[in-house]
Design a protein around this motif. Structure first.
Motif, short mmCIF file in Angstrom:
data_model
loop_
_atom_site.label_atom_id
_atom_site.label_comp_id
_atom_site.label_asym_id
_atom_site.label_seq_id
_atom_site.Cartn_x
_atom_site.Cartn_y
_atom_site.Cartn_z
N MET A 260 -13.73 16.41 -3.15
CA MET A 260 -14.35 15.89 -4.37
C MET A 260 -15.36 16.89 -4.94
SD MET A 260 -15.74 12.01 -4.76
CE MET A 260 -15.90 11.21 -6.36
N SER A 263 -13.47 19.59 -6.58
CA SER A 263 -12.94 19.08 -7.85
C SER A 263 -14.03 19.04 -8.93
CB SER A 263 -12.37 17.68 -7.63
OG SER A 263 -12.04 17.06 -8.85
N CYS A 267 -13.94 21.05 -12.35
CA CYS A 267 -13.98 20.28 -13.60
C CYS A 267 -15.11 20.75 -14.51
CB CYS A 267 -14.13 18.79 -13.30
SG CYS A 267 -12.63 18.02 -12.67
N VAL A 279 -8.81 16.81 -18.90
CA VAL A 279 -9.31 16.84 -17.52
C VAL A 279 -9.24 15.45 -16.90
CG1 VAL A 279 -11.33 17.28 -16.08
CG2 VAL A 279 -10.77 18.84 -17.95
N CYS A 283 -6.83 14.35 -13.67
CA CYS A 283 -7.45 13.81 -12.46
C CYS A 283 -6.95 12.39 -12.17
CB CYS A 283 -8.97 13.81 -12.61
SG CYS A 283 -9.71 15.46 -12.59
N LEU A 286 -3.63 12.77 -10.46
CA LEU A 286 -3.83 13.25 -9.09
C LEU A 286 -4.29 12.12 -8.18
CD1 LEU A 286 -3.88 15.79 -7.24
CD2 LEU A 286 -6.30 16.03 -7.87
N ALA A 287 -5.24 11.30 -8.66
CA ALA A 287 -5.76 10.20 -7.85
C ALA A 287 -4.66 9.16 -7.56
CB ALA A 287 -6.94 9.55 -8.56
N ALA A 312 -10.41 13.77 -4.68
CA ALA A 312 -10.58 14.89 -5.62
C ALA A 312 -10.30 14.41 -7.04
CB ALA A 312 -9.65 16.03 -5.24
N GLY A 313 -9.24 13.62 -7.21
CA GLY A 313 -8.97 13.06 -8.53
C GLY A 313 -10.06 12.11 -8.98
N GLU A 314 -10.57 11.31 -8.06
CA GLU A 314 -11.66 10.39 -8.39
C GLU A 314 -12.91 11.15 -8.84
OE1 GLU A 314 -12.19 6.66 -7.81
OE2 GLU A 314 -10.12 6.93 -8.43
N GLY A 316 -13.10 14.06 -10.41
CA GLY A 316 -12.95 14.53 -11.78
C GLY A 316 -13.16 13.41 -12.79
N MET A 317 -12.59 12.24 -12.51
CA MET A 317 -12.77 11.11 -13.43
C MET A 317 -14.23 10.66 -13.49
SD MET A 317 -9.41 8.67 -13.08
CE MET A 317 -9.59 8.37 -11.31
#
Length: 394
Positions: A260, A263, A267, A279, A283, A286-287, A312-314, A316-317
């Motif tokens: 994370m 990420s 980001c 972005v 993400c 990905l999540a 990692a996706g979380e 970015g969001m």
């Protein structure tokens, strides 16, 4: 650094280690049901505190509330450490750890709202560089989340009282550093008074007046259900399903926090070049894929890697949400609007704890799969709706 980032770092590390209370419950009671119940019990008082915390921060200032919350948390943890030292097992131990889950969750919510309000004020002072400030703050949080679970797993080898003593010390350090935070400016309109719902009502109206923020909060709320399940069921999955130690549970979330953090760093540069929507959408994809795969992971190593991909996706969001929140919400209503958004976002966490407590360990993977499918559908609808929104295209 001294007024915003250092207090945030100490408080974030104390909070990250406090989130290990369910692991402490599993280590002391050996009960999967009590572990899930402790996770739910940790989040229910946080929900109850949200409305009150936002209005109090708006009226009294972020610095004062953060300081008082950290001091109170240190006192509670110190009492808990003494009780667990005197009663290492039995009914007193079970009651103590469950009460700790509830009280630390309540006080952590006040500290979180106050820290977010101070960080948002710093982001607004940064103007067009708001996303950089939010990325640094989120990076601090994720660095704490990287170190916190690993420290919990290692210190827990020495026993519960040393673990609580370390968190107590960190809370005291955060309380002292908070005194260096600049006092909050007086808002043009006094914060809402009276019952806690008054602040939530004001915050909800503010969010509803910002359609982009409303959609993003709704999508991330659906995404938080599988997140909560992975956190609540993590000790059970790793210890009972994969046959690993409690230390291995901490390593899963340390690896997730490292992913994370990476990420968030990436980001920060991607947002400079691409903007919020591309972005955020990348993400989200990905999540969703990471969570679906983690639910079917055959081994501990694959589970660790897939949880890291999901988080990692979380991450970015979360940068996108914090940046949008700091840009759109007016300063005089930030505490109330933040409380309302946080209340909505954390509603899935106690639900996840209850699901973990009621679901047989062998069926947890199926429940996570269903929730991950709902997450993917919700995020797809959210970013499809926000595709042309100017707030995310600026």
């Amino acid at each position: 650094m001294g007024s915003i980032y250092l207090p945030r770092a100490a408080g974030a590390l104390a909070s990250a280690m406090s989130n290990g209370i369910p692991l402490l419950v599993l280590a002391t009671t050996r009960s999967a049901a009590l572990t899930g119940a402790a996770f739910a019990l940790e989040w229910l008082p946080r929900l109850a505190a949200v409305g009150w915390a936002g209005s109090v921060v708006d009226r009294r200032g972020a610095r004062k509330i953060f300081h008082l919350a950290c001091v109170a948390k240190a006192l509670v943890l110190a009492v808990g450490a003494v009780l667990l030292h005197l009663h290492p097992s039995g009914t007193v131990t079970s009651v103590t750890v469950m009460v700790l889950a509830a009280t630390t969750g309540f006080l952590t919510q006040f500290a979180f709202i106050a820290a977010e309000a101070a960080g948002a004020a710093a982001g607004q002072r940064a103007g067009r560089g708001a996303h950089r400030v939010q990325a640094v703050l989120l990076g601090i949080d994720q660095t704490a989340n990287l170190a916190g679970p690993a420290l919990v797993g290692l210190i827990l080898l020495a026993g519960p009282p040393p673990l609580l003593a370390v968190i107590t010390l960190l809370s005291l350090v955060a309380a002292l550093l908070a005194l260096r935070t600049p006092p909050s400016p007086e808002p043009p309109v006094p914060g809402p008074r009276g019952w806690p719902g008054a602040g939530l009502l004001t915050g909800w109206r503010t969010i509803r007046s910002l359609p982009a923020l409303t959609w993003l909060v709704a999508g991330l709320t659906l995404s938080n259900l599988p997140t909560g399940l992975l956190q609540a069921a993590g000790p059970v999955i790793v210890v009972q399903h994969f046959g690993q130690s409690t230390t291995a549970v901490g390593f899963v979330w340390s690896a997730a926090a490292a992913a994370m953090l990476l990420s968030v760093t990436l980001c920060r540069f991607a947002l400079d070049r691409l903007g919020l929507w591309p972005v955020g959408a990348a993400c989200a994809a990905l999540a969703s894929l990471g969570c679906l795969a983690a639910a079917q992971a055959p081994t501990y190593r694959s589970y660790l890697v897939l949880v890291a991909v999901f988080m990692a996706g979380e991450g970015g969001m979360t940068v996108v949400l914090r940046t949008l929140r700091s840009r759109l919400i007016p300063p005089e209503a930030f505490g109330s609007a933040l409380s309302a958004s946080v209340l909505i976002l954390v509603l899935p966490f106690p639900v996840a704890g209850v699901l973990t407590a009621l679901t047989p360990p062998d069926a947890l993977g199926h429940v996570i799969t269903i929730c991950a499918a709902l997450q993917g559908l919700g995020l797809f609808c959210t970013f499809a709706r926000l595709r042309a929104d100017p707030a995310l295209r600026t």
